[in-house]
Design a protein around this motif. Structure first.
Motif, PDB file in Angstrom:
ATOM      1  N   ASP A  41       0.817  -1.213   0.000  1.00  0.00           N
ATOM      2  CA  ASP A  41       0.000   0.000   0.000  1.00  0.00           C
ATOM      3  C   ASP A  41       0.850   1.262   0.000  1.00  0.00           C
ATOM      4  OD1 ASP A  41      -2.344  -1.483  -0.082  1.00  0.00           O
ATOM      5  OD2 ASP A  41      -2.556  -1.512   2.096  1.00  0.00           O
ATOM      6  N   THR A  42       2.059   1.171   0.519  1.00  0.00           N
ATOM      7  CA  THR A  42       2.970   2.307   0.482  1.00  0.00           C
ATOM      8  C   THR A  42       3.335   2.643  -0.960  1.00  0.00           C
ATOM      9  OG1 THR A  42       3.825   1.757   2.664  1.00  0.00           O
ATOM     10  CG2 THR A  42       5.192   3.186   1.300  1.00  0.00           C
ATOM     11  N   PHE A  43       3.510   1.623  -1.803  1.00  0.00           N
ATOM     12  CA  PHE A  43       3.779   1.870  -3.228  1.00  0.00           C
ATOM     13  C   PHE A  43       2.577   2.537  -3.893  1.00  0.00           C
ATOM     14  CE2 PHE A  43       7.173  -1.150  -2.523  1.00  0.00           C
ATOM     15  CZ  PHE A  43       8.188  -0.625  -3.314  1.00  0.00           C
ATOM     16  N   VAL A  44       1.379   2.082  -3.538  1.00  0.00           N
ATOM     17  CA  VAL A  44       0.162   2.688  -4.094  1.00  0.00           C
ATOM     18  C   VAL A  44       0.082   4.155  -3.681  1.00  0.00           C
ATOM     19  CG1 VAL A  44      -2.364   2.628  -4.082  1.00  0.00           C
ATOM     20  CG2 VAL A  44      -1.060   0.482  -4.160  1.00  0.00           C
ATOM     21  N   ALA A  45       0.342   4.425  -2.405  1.00  0.00           N
ATOM     22  CA  ALA A  45       0.282   5.807  -1.904  1.00  0.00           C
ATOM     23  C   ALA A  45       1.354   6.675  -2.559  1.00  0.00           C
ATOM     24  CB  ALA A  45       0.445   5.811  -0.384  1.00  0.00           C
ATOM     25  N   LEU A  80      11.738  -0.721  -9.968  1.00  0.00           N
ATOM     26  CA  LEU A  80      12.957  -1.358  -9.456  1.00  0.00           C
ATOM     27  C   LEU A  80      12.890  -1.540  -7.944  1.00  0.00           C
ATOM     28  CD1 LEU A  80      15.747   0.337 -11.587  1.00  0.00           C
ATOM     29  CD2 LEU A  80      15.093  -2.085 -11.599  1.00  0.00           C
ATOM     30  N   VAL A  81      12.398  -0.536  -7.239  1.00  0.00           N
ATOM     31  CA  VAL A  81      12.260  -0.651  -5.786  1.00  0.00           C
ATOM     32  C   VAL A  81      11.218  -1.719  -5.452  1.00  0.00           C
ATOM     33  CG1 VAL A  81      11.616   0.567  -3.663  1.00  0.00           C
ATOM     34  CG2 VAL A  81      13.038   1.707  -5.374  1.00  0.00           C
ATOM     35  N   PHE A  82      10.108  -1.733  -6.185  1.00  0.00           N
ATOM     36  CA  PHE A  82       9.068  -2.755  -5.981  1.00  0.00           C
ATOM     37  C   PHE A  82       9.642  -4.149  -6.225  1.00  0.00           C
ATOM     38  CE2 PHE A  82       5.202  -5.038  -7.655  1.00  0.00           C
ATOM     39  CZ  PHE A  82       4.550  -5.123  -6.438  1.00  0.00           C
ATOM     40  N   GLU A  83      10.417  -4.295  -7.290  1.00  0.00           N
ATOM     41  CA  GLU A  83      11.045  -5.584  -7.599  1.00  0.00           C
ATOM     42  C   GLU A  83      11.972  -6.031  -6.464  1.00  0.00           C
ATOM     43  OE1 GLU A  83      12.660  -7.144 -11.674  1.00  0.00           O
ATOM     44  OE2 GLU A  83      14.221  -5.902 -10.741  1.00  0.00           O
ATOM     45  N   ARG A  84      12.746  -5.104  -5.917  1.00  0.00           N
ATOM     46  CA  ARG A  84      13.655  -5.441  -4.803  1.00  0.00           C
ATOM     47  C   ARG A  84      12.876  -5.937  -3.586  1.00  0.00           C
ATOM     48  NH1 ARG A  84      16.567  -4.300  -8.500  1.00  0.00           N
ATOM     49  NH2 ARG A  84      18.687  -3.540  -8.480  1.00  0.00           N
ATOM     50  N   GLY A  96      12.527 -11.630 -11.184  1.00  0.00           N
ATOM     51  CA  GLY A  96      12.338 -10.443 -12.006  1.00  0.00           C
ATOM     52  C   GLY A  96      10.869 -10.079 -12.079  1.00  0.00           C
ATOM     53  N   LEU A  97      10.567  -8.808 -11.894  1.00  0.00           N
ATOM     54  CA  LEU A  97       9.188  -8.347 -11.998  1.00  0.00           C
ATOM     55  C   LEU A  97       8.663  -8.722 -13.378  1.00  0.00           C
ATOM     56  CD1 LEU A  97       6.984  -6.724 -10.536  1.00  0.00           C
ATOM     57  CD2 LEU A  97       7.904  -4.695 -11.649  1.00  0.00           C
TER      58      LEU A  97
END
Length: 119
Positions: A41-45, A80-84, A96-97
């Motif tokens: 949810d932090t990525f969504v925000a 890239l951050v989401f993938e990590r 890999g995403l």
């Protein structure tokens, strides 16, 4: 660090399962300093906030996430951050995403598109 290969999400059931499992783990992981938001949810925000930030600030029609020169690098960094984070929760530094090859379904009728395997 292991080599990362990004593949079509529809190329493998194992890839689909890993991606879904990773997202579920990120949804279940609550960050202590993010007001109770999950990591996912932090990525969504973060994305939403960037869409509300105008570039430059005095304009009312160009947001930082989608309508300016930072579109590609901004999304690249976000992904890239989401993938990590997916790699971390899956404990797989080679994950890999995945991407969706949308052109496979692009020429189908609207009714057929609703039946596409991605959904």
């Amino acid at each position: 660090m292991a080599a990362v290969i990004r593949r079509n999400i529809l190329s493998s059931q194992a890839l689909q399962d890993a991606f879904v499992q990773g997202v579920k783990r990120l949804k279940a992981e609550v960050l202590g300093d993010a007001g109770g938001l999950s990591t996912y949810d932090t990525f969504v925000a973060w994305h939403h906030r960037a869409m509300m930030a105008f570039t430059p600030p005095q304009q009312g029609d160009r947001n930082a996430a989608h309508s300016g020169p930072a579109f590609l690098p901004w999304h690249r960094y976000l992904l890239l951050v989401f993938e990590r984070h997916l790699q971390r929760v899956l404990e797989d530094s080679s994950f890999g995403l995945p991407y969706w090859a949308w052109e496979v379904d692009g020429n189908k009728t609207a009714a057929a598109q609703k039946q596409a395997p991605i959904w």
